[in-house]
Design an enzyme around this catalytic site. Structure first.
Site, PDB file in Angstrom:
ATOM      1  N   HIS A  95      -1.037  74.576 -58.856  1.00 42.46           N
ATOM      2  CA  HIS A  95      -0.950  73.641 -59.989  1.00 42.46           C
ATOM      3  C   HIS A  95      -1.236  74.400 -61.286  1.00 42.46           C
ATOM      4  O   HIS A  95      -2.076  75.302 -61.310  1.00 42.46           O
ATOM      5  CB  HIS A  95      -1.954  72.496 -59.789  1.00 42.46           C
ATOM      6  CG  HIS A  95      -1.722  71.362 -60.738  1.00 42.46           C
ATOM      7  ND1 HIS A  95      -2.127  71.403 -62.048  1.00 42.46           N
ATOM      8  CD2 HIS A  95      -1.095  70.167 -60.572  1.00 42.46           C
ATOM      9  CE1 HIS A  95      -1.765  70.276 -62.650  1.00 42.46           C
ATOM     10  NE2 HIS A  95      -1.132  69.510 -61.779  1.00 42.46           N
ATOM     11  N   GLU A 147       6.945  71.182 -62.624  1.00 43.99           N
ATOM     12  CA  GLU A 147       6.151  70.468 -63.631  1.00 43.99           C
ATOM     13  C   GLU A 147       6.097  71.275 -64.928  1.00 43.99           C
ATOM     14  O   GLU A 147       5.248  72.177 -65.068  1.00 43.99           O
ATOM     15  CB  GLU A 147       4.711  70.273 -63.137  1.00 43.99           C
ATOM     16  CG  GLU A 147       4.587  69.498 -61.854  1.00 43.99           C
ATOM     17  CD  GLU A 147       3.185  68.903 -61.718  1.00 43.99           C
ATOM     18  OE1 GLU A 147       3.091  67.669 -61.712  1.00 43.99           O
ATOM     19  OE2 GLU A 147       2.212  69.669 -61.644  1.00 43.99           O
TER      20      GLU A 147
HETATM   21  P1  PGA Z   1       0.465  63.715 -65.218  1.00 45.83           P
HETATM   22  O1  PGA Z   1       0.036  64.904 -64.218  1.00 45.83           O
HETATM   23  O2  PGA Z   1       1.275  62.736 -64.419  1.00 45.83           O
HETATM   24  O3  PGA Z   1      -0.821  63.152 -65.714  1.00 45.83           O
HETATM   25  O4  PGA Z   1       1.289  64.362 -66.294  1.00 45.83           O
HETATM   26  C1  PGA Z   1       0.945  65.452 -63.309  1.00 45.83           C
HETATM   27  C2  PGA Z   1       0.283  66.581 -62.569  1.00 45.83           C
HETATM   28  O5  PGA Z   1      -0.547  67.283 -63.160  1.00 45.83           O
HETATM   29  O6  PGA Z   1       0.536  66.798 -61.375  1.00 45.83           O
END
Ligand code: PGA
Length: 218
Positions: A95, A147
């Site tokens: 992450h 992401e």
């Molecule tokens: P968020 O986080 O939906 O708050 O943007 C996503 C993540 O960090 O996996």
């Protein structure tokens, strides 16, 4: 392929709060064979939430948010993949918050992925740019979560058309499911699940009714 709807609670919720969450969520939860719901609470809540799921025959999967890069042994404070296997079938790795705030690099991420695969836990491996796919081993055994950095925890999701372009080039390189993550909400989720195999949700997973809406709209 089933849509995977993953809730990442991050460093939030006591055991009691996580139990309250799953109780609320289970009240409105309508199982859909086309969707798999995966929730990732903190380590401290895994055991209690596992029991709740089992006792209530809920079709919800559990994931962890981190794992030791080592097997069992003298690694004070670490939780290893064998320990997670008692509770979880998934685990988030790589992450952006761990890459940035805990200096996790490619070699550490690869070690974690290898430990998870040894214990039959599916890694949900996060990348914020396509280049980060390079060097990840066992890619085909991972769920990949794309992401973009600016979209994580910002309320500024990536434009779905843009996300789709990145999603397509990831799909050229990997065979497993690909998720979109970053400010996913009940309102925007469908625009991502049109193309992606699911979503990774942070903030809006903390509220069981918002998360239920996301599952429904996905
Ligand atoms: P968020 O986080 O939906 O708050 O943007 C996503 C993540 O960090 O996996």
């Amino acid at each position: 392929m089933k849509k995977l709807i993953v809730g990442n609670f991050k460093s939030n919720k006591t055991e009691r709060e996580a139990l309250q969450w799953i109780l609320e969520f289970s009240k409105n939860y309508k199982e859909d064979p086309q969707k798999e719901v995966i929730i990732c609470p903190s380590f401290t809540a895994l055991s209690a939430v596992r029991k709740f799921i089992d006792n209530n025959n809920l079709n919800v999967s559990l994931g962890a948010q981190n794992v030791s890069s080592f097997d069992k042994g003298p690694f004070t404070g670490e939780i290893n993949a064998q320990q997670l296997y008692e509770f979880c079938s998934y685990c988030i790795v790589g992450h952006s918050e761990r890459r940035e705030k805990f200096s996790e690099d490619l070699s550490l991420i690869n070690d974690k992925i290898a430990r998870l695969i040894e214990y039959k836990i599916t890694p949900i491996t996060c990348i914020s740019q396509i280049e980060q796919l390079g060097g990840i081993q066992n890619l085909d055994k991972c769920v990949i979560a794309y992401e973009p950095l600016f979209a994580v925890g910002s309320d500024h999701p990536q434009d779905p058309g843009e996300a789709l372009k990145f999603g397509k080039s990831i799909k050229d390189k990997v065979s497993g499911p690909i998720l979109y993550g970053g400010s996913v909400s009940p309102q925007n989720v469908a625009s991502y699940t049109d193309f992606f195999d699911g979503v990774l949700v942070g903030e809006d997973s903390l509220d069981p009714s918002l998360f239920s809406q996301i599952v429904k709209n996905a």
